[in-house]
Design a protein around this motif. Sequence first.
Motif, short mmCIF file in Angstrom:
data_model
loop_
_atom_site.label_atom_id
_atom_site.label_comp_id
_atom_site.label_asym_id
_atom_site.label_seq_id
_atom_site.Cartn_x
_atom_site.Cartn_y
_atom_site.Cartn_z
N PRO A 1 0.94 -1.22 -0.03
CA PRO A 1 -0.13 0.08 0.04
C PRO A 1 0.81 1.35 0.12
CG PRO A 1 -0.77 -1.53 1.41
CD PRO A 1 0.50 -2.16 1.12
N LEU A 2 0.40 2.25 -0.75
CA LEU A 2 1.06 3.56 -0.68
C LEU A 2 0.15 4.60 0.19
CD1 LEU A 2 3.14 5.50 -1.42
CD2 LEU A 2 1.91 6.13 -3.65
N VAL A 3 0.24 4.93 1.16
CA VAL A 3 -0.25 5.84 2.13
C VAL A 3 -0.01 7.01 1.93
CG1 VAL A 3 -1.29 6.00 4.33
CG2 VAL A 3 -0.67 3.85 3.58
N LEU A 4 -0.98 8.12 1.81
CA LEU A 4 -0.85 9.50 1.75
C LEU A 4 -1.49 10.08 3.28
CD1 LEU A 4 -1.98 10.61 -1.73
CD2 LEU A 4 0.17 9.75 -0.91
N GLU A 5 -0.37 10.61 3.79
CA GLU A 5 -0.88 11.13 5.31
C GLU A 5 -1.22 12.76 5.26
OE1 GLU A 5 1.83 10.09 8.58
OE2 GLU A 5 1.97 8.21 7.99
N VAL A 6 -2.43 13.03 5.72
CA VAL A 6 -2.75 14.53 5.87
C VAL A 6 -3.02 14.66 7.35
CG1 VAL A 6 -5.10 13.95 5.23
CG2 VAL A 6 -4.19 16.19 5.03
N VAL B 1 -5.41 6.72 2.37
CA VAL B 1 -5.31 8.10 2.94
C VAL B 1 -5.34 7.61 4.51
CG1 VAL B 1 -6.51 10.49 3.27
CG2 VAL B 1 -6.39 9.11 1.01
N SER B 2 -4.50 8.45 5.18
CA SER B 2 -4.22 8.26 6.61
C SER B 2 -4.53 9.70 7.30
CB SER B 2 -2.81 7.87 6.86
OG SER B 2 -2.69 8.24 8.44
N VAL B 3 -5.21 9.87 8.31
CA VAL B 3 -5.27 11.03 8.87
C VAL B 3 -4.26 11.29 10.17
CG1 VAL B 3 -6.93 12.58 10.32
CG2 VAL B 3 -7.82 11.22 8.43
N GLN C 1 -16.62 9.36 9.21
CA GLN C 1 -17.29 8.25 8.93
C GLN C 1 -17.33 8.24 7.31
OE1 GLN C 1 -21.29 7.58 9.75
NE2 GLN C 1 -21.51 5.56 9.60
N LEU C 2 -17.55 9.44 6.53
CA LEU C 2 -18.04 9.53 5.08
C LEU C 2 -16.74 9.58 4.23
CD1 LEU C 2 -21.10 11.90 5.43
CD2 LEU C 2 -20.94 9.21 5.01
N LEU C 3 -15.36 10.08 4.96
CA LEU C 3 -14.15 10.24 4.05
C LEU C 3 -13.56 8.94 4.14
CD1 LEU C 3 -12.84 13.34 6.27
CD2 LEU C 3 -14.08 13.30 4.08
N PRO C 4 -12.94 8.79 2.68
CA PRO C 4 -12.16 7.53 2.24
C PRO C 4 -10.78 7.33 3.07
CG PRO C 4 -11.93 9.18 0.62
CD PRO C 4 -12.83 9.97 1.64
N ILE C 5 -10.89 7.31 4.26
CA ILE C 5 -9.48 6.91 4.79
C ILE C 5 -9.47 5.58 5.52
CG2 ILE C 5 -9.54 9.38 5.56
CD1 ILE C 5 -10.25 8.54 8.48
N SER C 6 -8.18 4.92 5.66
CA SER C 6 -7.88 3.69 5.87
C SER C 6 -7.27 3.56 7.22
CB SER C 6 -7.35 3.08 5.04
OG SER C 6 -6.16 3.70 4.46
N GLU C 7 -6.84 4.85 7.82
CA GLU C 7 -5.81 4.95 8.96
C GLU C 7 -6.11 6.11 9.90
OE1 GLU C 7 -1.42 3.40 8.81
OE2 GLU C 7 -1.18 5.64 8.77
N LEU C 8 -5.93 6.01 11.11
CA LEU C 8 -5.79 7.17 12.12
C LEU C 8 -4.76 7.06 12.71
CD1 LEU C 8 -9.53 7.16 13.48
CD2 LEU C 8 -8.49 8.59 11.95
N LYS C 9 -3.95 8.13 12.83
CA LYS C 9 -2.73 8.12 13.77
C LYS C 9 -3.03 8.85 14.94
CE LYS C 9 1.32 7.64 11.60
NZ LYS C 9 2.57 7.83 10.75
N VAL C 10 -2.97 8.39 15.97
CA VAL C 10 -3.14 8.97 17.31
C VAL C 10 -1.79 10.05 17.77
CG1 VAL C 10 -3.79 8.61 19.80
CG2 VAL C 10 -4.52 6.96 18.14
N ASP C 11 -2.32 11.18 17.91
CA ASP C 11 -1.13 11.91 18.16
C ASP C 11 -0.19 11.64 19.10
OD1 ASP C 11 -0.14 14.72 17.45
OD2 ASP C 11 -0.30 15.03 19.59
N ARG C 12 0.80 12.07 19.26
CA ARG C 12 2.02 11.66 20.11
C ARG C 12 1.63 12.15 21.57
NH1 ARG C 12 6.48 11.51 17.68
NH2 ARG C 12 5.44 12.01 15.72
#
Length: 408
Positions: A259-264, A290-292, A306-317
């Motif tokens: 997978p190629l993941v774009l983080e925003v 797409v990762s948030v 819920q509606l956004l096409p994302i596959s990953e959440l990164k919990v802030d440090r």
Amino acid sequence: MNESSRAPQALALVLEADMDMAAVLSLQLETLGLGSRYYAHSRPLLEAVESRAPTLVILGLEHGSEDAIALLRRLAATGYRGWVLLLSGVERKIARIAERVGLALGLRMLGCLDKPMRLAELRCCLGNLRVGREPPAEVHGDPVFSSEELDLALKRRELTLHYQPQFELSSGRLSGVEALVRWAHPELGLIGPGAFLPLLSSDQGQRLTRHVLEMAMLDAEAWHREGVMPSLSVNVTADDLGCPDLLALTRRRRPGDPPLVLEVTETAAMRDDLLGSEVAARLCLGGLEVSVDDFGIGFSSLARLQLLPISELKVDRSFVRHLHEESQDAAIVEAVALLGRRLGIRVVAEGVEDPGALALLDRFGCTHVQGFGLARPMPAEEILELGATQDAMRASTAASGAPLGSTP
């Protein structure tokens, strides 16, 4: 207050109402290789900031009738380019607000220590300063670069990549890498992104994104040929996601590629016209993910999430860092992990500095982890060696000397 007779390698200016606390702090700073001066009032401290250009400014949030948050604004107005550390005896929420204000003002915040602080905690906080006798591995100052220098660096391909490993928590295997840009400056050495990314124009930023994507995909192809296939994450901006050229850059990917993941960042991801746009949908249809990033520090609409096409959440440090000490942080991480499971989204805990937190993150339901406590960013060739290890997380942490405790 307690300057050494020898010229110190670095200078810290301290504003603290409690003189006993300031005395203890001065001794701790001297132990860590910094000289220090103590100020009881903000005006002489700000004057000293302008005249002495200290490496570090330490501000006590409780300072009589003076507003420490307003003082951060006055400090930023001086053009101070060093580091800032907060000391707090107040509720952690207040301290976090102050830290966020400092970051928003462009100050280089090291975080906030609770009083009374221990030497080990102070040493950990000051790690980025590289004080002492060892030379720095990277330039951590803020050299000033012109637009022409940055253009030349792009043309000369002096901007290179290191990769932050990401691990699957259940197995310990290397599951992904995050591409992080560095400037291999011909005179100054390796420069971290904080010294030049904020100076990029919108056009330069988009050119850099294209450059990073091209380099990262070439590295990923080399790993793939050797049987190492981590997912590849690349940080992009709101402007990047709105640029149709992004699709063209990724069209050479083949079926079966990792997978190629774009983080925003979360703030950018929650814009009304961003991830719900045609470009984001086409990216997902083209096989990208797409990762948030930094999730939890913005103001998200859960319905929109819920509606956004994302596959990953990164919990802030900032929530992961004090997982054992702060019950509210633990509750937030657990809630985000539950949200991810219910939405079918991977949940990555980033900024893991203490491997002892892994068992708790696993119990909460986080699926992946990354952080300096597990593995620091490394050149592409070192990813091959790490990826060939069956339990890469355990091997990497053991090599760094940090105990894994009860890590599964």
